[in-house]
Scaffold this active site. Structure first.
Site, PDB file in Angstrom:
ATOM      1  N   ARG A  89      -3.205 -43.110 -16.309  1.00  0.00           N
ATOM      2  CA  ARG A  89      -3.606 -44.454 -16.724  1.00  0.00           C
ATOM      3  C   ARG A  89      -5.006 -44.801 -16.251  1.00  0.00           C
ATOM      4  NH1 ARG A  89      -0.078 -48.730 -17.625  1.00  0.00           N
ATOM      5  NH2 ARG A  89      -2.016 -49.905 -17.803  1.00  0.00           N
ATOM      6  N   LYS A  90      -5.559 -43.996 -15.340  1.00  0.00           N
ATOM      7  CA  LYS A  90      -6.873 -44.293 -14.784  1.00  0.00           C
ATOM      8  C   LYS A  90      -7.972 -43.663 -15.635  1.00  0.00           C
ATOM      9  CE  LYS A  90      -4.838 -46.432 -11.445  1.00  0.00           C
ATOM     10  NZ  LYS A  90      -3.420 -46.213 -11.785  1.00  0.00           N
TER      11      LYS A  90
END
Length: 378
Positions: free
Chosen positions: A181-182
């Site tokens: 998700r980063k």
């Protein structure tokens, strides 16, 4: 109708080639690629030392340990954060004390931290929530004279800036995430950065079972020297496979942030025309990478937050509830401590959602998201 995801990592042939090179080398565990990734990351984030780890959670745990947090200490944390921020102090036998956050940024402030301090406070974990840079100077001005270490949880922060420098550059110690998700991902993985060489040395020692001789050094020797385990350590190592991906991803960072900020500006311009919605924005002291583009649903909007999520899902648009409140979770419900009220945390947790935003998001798909927000207007 095709589904629009809330997030999608940007991975390509370069990452595939980098992994192939590591596999062909015969050394896939923590080794030369990890060292190269640490050096590159330290340079990019203007950090003096970088220590790769298995996750941001493990980096937070090590940060607390090197900062001297011990059983019985208190650690002030935001409840408005992923659960790992509150979990890490408990690994040390410390007590997480929840502080409220600013309504606009979703971050701790000097005022909310001051309200949560106790005589046993040893550290504060300050989060760059969703990539919005926390006002670190204000927190250190409060905590440094008291001997309280401010640990920056920069899990979402790669590519954000604070007072003209990368977030984390002004922290004694910071922790970073490379979850998918980063913006920079290694699949799973994390990093600890610090200005203190002795803290970096101890973190390296603890991440590898507290061995006196590293696995890489033993492998390089025909007759490996005997190792000694000087204290109870952890297996918090990153692999060279992950690091190879991270090196490529780090090179993509400027372009990724440029595109995300372009998409965020477009969202903000269009959403500002919709009554009852407030989008996240840059704070006065820095710039955001918009790792998460969150929107607050106010009373002027015809649907509540959960109703809007349902409406978007009906159009095959995958949004997400906003940041959680850790103090409401069963794992920490019995740990609610400290004098601070958490009214802003609870409000934001109940009224915010995260819209789709990622490098490959097409302008036409973003227009579809905005249109879905508009059709709920009376």
């Amino acid at each position: 109708m095709s589904r629009i995801n809330v997030m999608q990592p940007w991975l390509g042939e370069e990452e595939i080639a980098a992994v192939g090179e590591v596999i062909a080398s015969g050394w896939v565990a923590q080794g030369p690629r990890v060292a190269a990734f640490e050096a590159a990351f330290a340079t990019a984030m203007e950090a003096e030392h970088a220590v790769a780890t298995s996750s941001c959670t493990s980096a937070l745990h090590l940060a607390l340990l090197v900062a001297g947090v011990e059983p019985g200490d208190d650690v002030v944390v935001p409840s408005f954060s992923f659960i790992a921020t509150a979990n890490a102090p408990t690994y040390c036998g410390a007590r997480p004390v929840f502080a409220d956050v600013d309504h606009v940024t979703g971050n701790l402030t000097a005022e909310t931290v001051a309200a949560a301090l106790t005589p046993r406070t040893r550290a504060v974990i300050a989060v760059d929530q969703g990539g919005v840079p926390v006002d670190l100077t204000a927190l250190r001005d409060l905590c440094d004279p008291l001997g309280i270490v401010v640990i920056e949880d920069a899990a979402c922060g790669a590519g954000s800036t604070y007072r003209g420098r990368p977030v984390g550059a002004g922290a004694e110690v910071a922790a970073w995430s490379f979850h998918p998700r980063k913006i920079v991902t290694t699949g799973e993985g994390g990093m600890l950065t610090t200005s203190r060489p002795e803290w970096a040395e101890r973190a390296r020692h603890l991440r590898e079972h507290a061995m006196s001789v590293s696995a890489a050094a033993r492998h390089a020797s025909v007759l490996a020297p005997p190792e000694e385990y000087t204290e109870v350590g952890f297996n918090y190592r990153m692999t060279d496979i992950q690091a190879a991906v991270g090196i490529v991803q780090l090179g993509r960072l400027p372009e990724v942030v440029r595109r995300r900020r372009e998409l965020a500006a477009s969202y903000r311009k269009q959403i500002s025309e919709i009554e009852g919605l407030r989008p996240v924005a840059d704070p006065p002291w820095g710039t955001c990478n918009f790792q998460s583009f969150w929107v607050e649903v106010g009373p002027g909007f015809p649907l509540d937050r959960d109703g809007l999520l349902t409406h978007l899902a009906a159009g095959e648009i995958s949004a997400r509830r906003g940041i959680m409140a850790a103090h409401r979770q069963p794992a920490h419900r019995e740990r609610v401590t400290g004098p601070a009220a958490l009214a802003v945390t609870e409000r934001l947790t109940d009224t915010t959602l995260i819209l789709p935003l990622f490098h490959q998001l097409a302008d036409s798909d973003q227009a579809r998201v905005v249109q879905a927000l508009r059709v709920t207007q009376p």
